[in-house]
Every structure is written in structure tokens, then in C-alpha cells.
Write a protein that holds these residues in place. Sequence first.
Motif, PDB file in Angstrom:
ATOM      1  N   THR A  64       0.791  -1.384   0.101  1.00 18.85           N
ATOM      2  CA  THR A  64       0.316   0.308   0.139  1.00 18.85           C
ATOM      3  C   THR A  64       0.348   1.178  -0.132  1.00 18.85           C
ATOM      4  OG1 THR A  64      -1.670  -1.298   1.473  1.00 18.85           O
ATOM      5  CG2 THR A  64      -1.775   1.427   1.473  1.00 18.85           C
ATOM      6  N   ALA A  65       1.946   1.170   0.486  1.00 14.53           N
ATOM      7  CA  ALA A  65       2.793   2.106   1.139  1.00 14.53           C
ATOM      8  C   ALA A  65       3.409   2.881  -0.205  1.00 14.53           C
ATOM      9  CB  ALA A  65       4.059   2.092   1.769  1.00 14.53           C
ATOM     10  N   ILE A  66       4.471   1.677  -1.015  1.00 12.11           N
ATOM     11  CA  ILE A  66       4.256   1.237  -2.317  1.00 12.11           C
ATOM     12  C   ILE A  66       3.301   2.909  -3.336  1.00 12.11           C
ATOM     13  CG2 ILE A  66       5.568   0.496  -4.051  1.00 12.11           C
ATOM     14  CD1 ILE A  66       6.759  -1.352  -2.172  1.00 12.11           C
ATOM     15  N   GLY A  77      -1.121  -2.337 -12.479  1.00 14.96           N
ATOM     16  CA  GLY A  77      -1.306  -4.570 -13.334  1.00 14.96           C
ATOM     17  C   GLY A  77      -1.532  -5.106 -12.534  1.00 14.96           C
ATOM     18  N   ARG A  78      -2.609  -6.639 -13.003  1.00 10.04           N
ATOM     19  CA  ARG A  78      -2.950  -6.577 -12.568  1.00 10.04           C
ATOM     20  C   ARG A  78      -2.223  -7.842 -11.306  1.00 10.04           C
ATOM     21  NH1 ARG A  78      -6.191 -11.745 -15.440  1.00 10.04           N
ATOM     22  NH2 ARG A  78      -6.989 -10.183 -16.048  1.00 10.04           N
ATOM     23  N   VAL A  79      -1.002  -8.353 -11.328  1.00  2.19           N
ATOM     24  CA  VAL A  79      -0.139  -8.820 -10.187  1.00  2.19           C
ATOM     25  C   VAL A  79       0.477  -7.686  -9.200  1.00  2.19           C
ATOM     26  CG1 VAL A  79       1.849  -9.539  -9.400  1.00  2.19           C
ATOM     27  CG2 VAL A  79       0.992 -10.517 -12.017  1.00  2.19           C
ATOM     28  N   PHE A  80       0.442  -6.872  -9.041  1.00  2.00           N
ATOM     29  CA  PHE A  80       0.139  -5.872  -8.048  1.00  2.00           C
ATOM     30  C   PHE A  80      -0.836  -5.895  -6.983  1.00  2.00           C
ATOM     31  CE2 PHE A  80       1.481  -1.535  -6.086  1.00  2.00           C
ATOM     32  CZ  PHE A  80       2.597  -1.949  -4.859  1.00  2.00           C
ATOM     33  N   GLN A  81      -1.560  -5.502  -7.737  1.00  2.00           N
ATOM     34  CA  GLN A  81      -2.424  -4.669  -7.547  1.00  2.00           C
ATOM     35  C   GLN A  81      -3.421  -6.197  -6.715  1.00  2.00           C
ATOM     36  OE1 GLN A  81      -4.964  -1.741  -7.287  1.00  2.00           O
ATOM     37  NE2 GLN A  81      -2.421  -1.138  -8.248  1.00  2.00           N
ATOM     38  N   GLY A  82      -3.186  -7.477  -7.323  1.00  2.00           N
ATOM     39  CA  GLY A  82      -3.604  -8.653  -6.315  1.00  2.00           C
ATOM     40  C   GLY A  82      -3.148  -8.775  -5.260  1.00  2.00           C
ATOM     41  N   ILE A  83      -2.347  -8.410  -5.109  1.00  4.00           N
ATOM     42  CA  ILE A  83      -0.930  -8.577  -3.591  1.00  4.00           C
ATOM     43  C   ILE A  83      -1.357  -7.625  -2.472  1.00  4.00           C
ATOM     44  CG2 ILE A  83       1.713  -8.176  -2.913  1.00  4.00           C
ATOM     45  CD1 ILE A  83       2.258  -9.688  -5.365  1.00  4.00           C
ATOM     46  N   SER A  84      -1.703  -5.383  -3.367  1.00  7.70           N
ATOM     47  CA  SER A  84      -2.131  -5.131  -2.645  1.00  7.70           C
ATOM     48  C   SER A  84      -3.217  -5.810  -1.752  1.00  7.70           C
ATOM     49  CB  SER A  84      -1.995  -3.539  -3.425  1.00  7.70           C
ATOM     50  OG  SER A  84      -2.605  -2.819  -2.485  1.00  7.70           O
ATOM     51  N   ALA A  85      -4.706  -5.602  -2.440  1.00  8.12           N
ATOM     52  CA  ALA A  85      -5.305  -6.196  -2.246  1.00  8.12           C
ATOM     53  C   ALA A  85      -5.686  -7.780  -1.056  1.00  8.12           C
ATOM     54  CB  ALA A  85      -6.767  -6.563  -3.003  1.00  8.12           C
TER      55      ALA A  85
END
Length: 314
Positions: free
Chosen positions: A204-206, A226-234
Motif C-alpha cells: 500500500t505504501a509503494i 497491473g493485475r499482479v501488484f493489485q492482487g498482492i496489494s488487495a
Amino acid sequence: MANYTGKKCFSCGEVFKDGDDIVVCPECGTPYHRECYLKEGKCINDALHESGQSWEQTQESVESENIRCIRCGFENPPDKLFCEKCGTPLTKNDTEERPFNDMDTQNNAQQTGPDGQPYGPFGRQVVFDKDSDLEGIKLDDYAKFVKTNPLIFLSNFIRFGKFGGKISINFAAFLFPHLYFLFRKMNLVGIIMLVATALLNIPTAIEYLSAGTMGFSLDIGIDVTGRVFQGISAATWYVSMALQFVAGFFGNYMYYKFAQKKIREIRSEDGTEQEIAEKITAKGGTSWGAVILGFAVYSAIVVFGIFGVTKIFA
């Protein structure tokens, strides 16, 4: 005639009740039960006679330091943790008038049923005092350990210990789980929460830094949309929220069991009652120093985590 109900006879120390036969010294105004005054044969409040003050003057200074019970309105000495009349935990801020203060709650509270137990207007009245037992520990020990906000904590402790249940609401623990437990000296839980929360908040900070939300942007070479980062963030956000809910709903119960453990450890040690009480007070309470240190460590974990992710994706 002045109302002396709730005051103490200078001879026997008993609290005056409605209907007591009371006499006062004609010189200083010190009140006595008539029998006590006749037994003494004179006023024995020599300090007032020597100083030339009146009993009413000394009472004004004493009552200004007293703690007023928010439940029954009784004026308690400043060193008391529980109301001497109804057993309610006291706080220094119990100065406001309680609701329905003019109602005759004393009569309602003192009614008894066929079994001799006290009944209130809504059924049996359960009154707790400093000697009440909660899973083998006196309520007074819990009060000494908690120190701050005893009215809130002890009401929850009583519910946990006497009526079951583990859920209650603690907004501070919900909003700041990584700092709250350190504040209450629950260091192990606090460290676990701090490390977990810091690591979970790195994505979230990134994302905030990359979007310039914090006033400046940071390009770490990855697509934060991107989908990967958004998935990790969620995923990390949901886990972080789950930890917050656990802390918010079970934080008080965790603190109850923590206090219970620490008090039992102290009670198992040798020492006088005063020494044990001092240890309980010292081990309990709060620590702002731990909060400041915890915030610094939390910030460091997040910052180094951001740079670590930057190197990985560089």
C-alpha cells in the motif's frame, strides 16, 4: 439543621445514616453520634480547637479531593479504587452528575428478595467490590494493574470472568493494533502485530508513493496498476484489516488474560502485601516509551521494505 448523612462520626468512625441521633461540638462543629459524644464526655477533635478552624472548613478541603461515584453519587476518599457504597470502580473524572440523580435509587438498590439477595428495579442486582473474585484474582488487583481507565476495563473484565464471552469493542486496538498492545505492555503480542502490520502495509505504501499521494512519486520499475501488484496489494490489505478486527474485538479479552497471568506470577512470589501491590502496579499500566519505539521500528520496517522491493524489481 445541616445534613450529616454520609459523613463520619469523629469518635467511632462510622458513617452517619438517615435518622441517626447526631450532636455537634458547639465550638468547632465536629459531629458525633449522641452516644459517642456522651461516652467521650467532650469534643476530642483537639486539632481544630488548637487551630481555631471549624469542622465545616476542613470538610470543604477534604470533599474537594474526594471522588464522586458516577453510579450512586457517594463521595469517596481520594485513595479509594471502588465506591465504598455500591462497589463501582472509580476514576478521577467521576465528577459529573449521574443520570436520574434525583431518583430514589438508594431504596431501589437496597431492596432484597426472598433469598436475602439485593434486588434493583430490573431484578437481581449484582454488586462487585474490591474483594470480588474473578477467576481466582481479586478485582482490586486488576484495578491496580490496569491503572488507567479502570471503569471501562473492569466492566469488561467482570463480564469475561463472571458471565462468559470474549468479544468487546476497543477502538484504539482496532485503529492502532501495532502500537496499542505495546502501550499496554503486552510486548510479545505488540511485536508480532507491529512486524505483521508493517510488512502487510508495504504494498500500500509503494502504491501511494508511486501515485504521488504523499507529495512525491517514487518509480520502482514495476507497474503498480497491473493485475499482479493489485492482487498482492488487495490481499495484504484484507489480511491487515482482519488483524485490525481481531485486535479491536478481542483486544480487551487478550489484555484480561495478560493481566491475569502477570498478577498470578507476582502473587506466587514472596513478599508483603504492600510489596506485592507495588509490583502489580509497576508491571501494569501503560508505556508511552514503548509506543514511540514501536512507531520508529514500524517506520523503519516499511521504509527498508520499500527499498528492498525496489531492488528486487530494479
